[in-house]
Design a protein around this motif. Structure first.
Motif, PDB file in Angstrom:
ATOM      1  N   THR A   1       0.822  -1.214   0.000  1.00 60.32           N
ATOM      2  CA  THR A   1       0.000   0.000   0.000  1.00 60.32           C
ATOM      3  C   THR A   1       0.848   1.252   0.000  1.00 60.32           C
ATOM      4  OG1 THR A   1      -0.134  -0.248   2.380  1.00 60.32           O
ATOM      5  CG2 THR A   1      -1.988  -1.041   1.095  1.00 60.32           C
TER       6      THR A   1
ATOM      7  N   LYS B   1      -0.701   4.082  -1.763  1.00 61.33           N
ATOM      8  CA  LYS B   1      -2.010   4.535  -1.304  1.00 61.33           C
ATOM      9  C   LYS B   1      -1.839   5.794  -0.485  1.00 61.33           C
ATOM     10  CE  LYS B   1      -5.555   1.208  -0.611  1.00 61.33           C
ATOM     11  NZ  LYS B   1      -5.964   0.115   0.250  1.00 61.33           N
ATOM     12  N   TRP B   2      -2.696   6.762  -0.728  1.00 56.23           N
ATOM     13  CA  TRP B   2      -2.565   8.018  -0.019  1.00 56.23           C
ATOM     14  C   TRP B   2      -3.351   7.966   1.261  1.00 56.23           C
ATOM     15  CZ3 TRP B   2      -5.832  12.708  -0.001  1.00 56.23           C
ATOM     16  CH2 TRP B   2      -5.161  13.790   0.639  1.00 56.23           C
TER      17      TRP B   2
END
Lengths: 157, 96
Positions: free
Chosen positions: B92, B95-96
């Motif tokens: 991840t 992923k923000w």
């Protein structure tokens, strides 16, 4: 009869590939599935594609996959949960897709089959060297680029 | 007809696999299943229609699958070196 045997082996091992816990067994079942697929090609009357399937899929790609499994999974690892939480939605999605494709397939009127050329292998060879010469060269370039790319990617620098 | 049904079922099995699997190599194997299903369709219509173009296209698909497997597995090995796992649900970083 032998078609249904091959299809049964193919579908059974395909289901095993997507459901089994042990990734190595998945790879072995994928080899069986690809072998059965090659048999289906022979049965269908496309021996050249069947031989290429045996050579490239079973001979090359699966060796690569098994190497990657050996390199990435620790043998001592306990078997973790291999599927995510999307099992039921995925099943529904696949089933709905199958239903719509089958219903559209059975409503389609296929044109009557035309007899195949006598010597399909020679025809494929000739077509690869004349009509499809440019795609043939391009695919060899793609393969070369992929191989060099793979070497560059895994090289330790 | 039965070849198309076989190819459809195989494609759906591959679709199920690629949605549910968490191991990146298992996802790659599901992609191989789907590519095989497509190939069977191409070869079937080629044999049925008496035109060799479908079989040649299937050969190209096999070659591209080989290239895809080589690059994909190289990427997976790199990911393993960096994260020490190949679980796609735990990758991840983007992923923000």
């Amino acid at each position: 009869m032998s078609f249904f045997f091959l299809a049964g082996v193919l579908l059974f091992s395909a289901v095993m590939v997507v459901t089994l816990r042990d990734i190595f067994r998945c790879a072995i079942f994928l080899i069986i599935a690809l072998l059965a697929m090659s048999g289906v090609y022979f049965y269908l009357g496309a021996p050249f594609v069947g031989v290429i399937q045996l050579l490239i899929y079973v001979g090359a790609i699966m060796v690569l996959v098994i190497f990657a499994i050996m390199l990435t999974s620790r043998i001592s690892d306990k078997l973790k949960e291999v599927s995510n939480t999307l099992v039921i939605p995925a099943f529904v999605a696949a089933f709905v897709f199958l239903y719509f494709m089958l219903s559209s397939l059975f409503r389609t009127v296929l044109p009557s089959p035309t007899p195949a050329p006598i010597d399909a292998v020679a025809g494929i060879g000739t077509a690869l060297m004349t009509k499809f010469a440019l795609p043939f060269e391009v695919i060899s370039l793609v393969l070369l680029a992929a191989l060099i790319g793979a070497i560059v990617l895994v090289r330790k620098d | 007809m039965r070849y198309i049904v076989l190819s459809l079922i195989l494609f759906c099995i591959g679709l199920f696999g690629i949605i549910t699997r968490r191991n990146a190599i298992a996802m790659l194997m599901s992609i191989e299943l789907m590519l095989n299903a497509v190939n069977l369709n191409l070869v079937y219509f080629s044999v049925r229609g008496g035109d060799l173009t479908g079989q040649i296209f299937a050969l190209f698909v096999i070659a591209v699958a080989a290239a895809e497997a080589a690059v994909g597995l190289a990427i997976i090995i790199n990911v393993y070196r960096k994260f020490t796992h190949i679980d796609v649900e735990r990758m991840t970083s983007l992923k923000w």
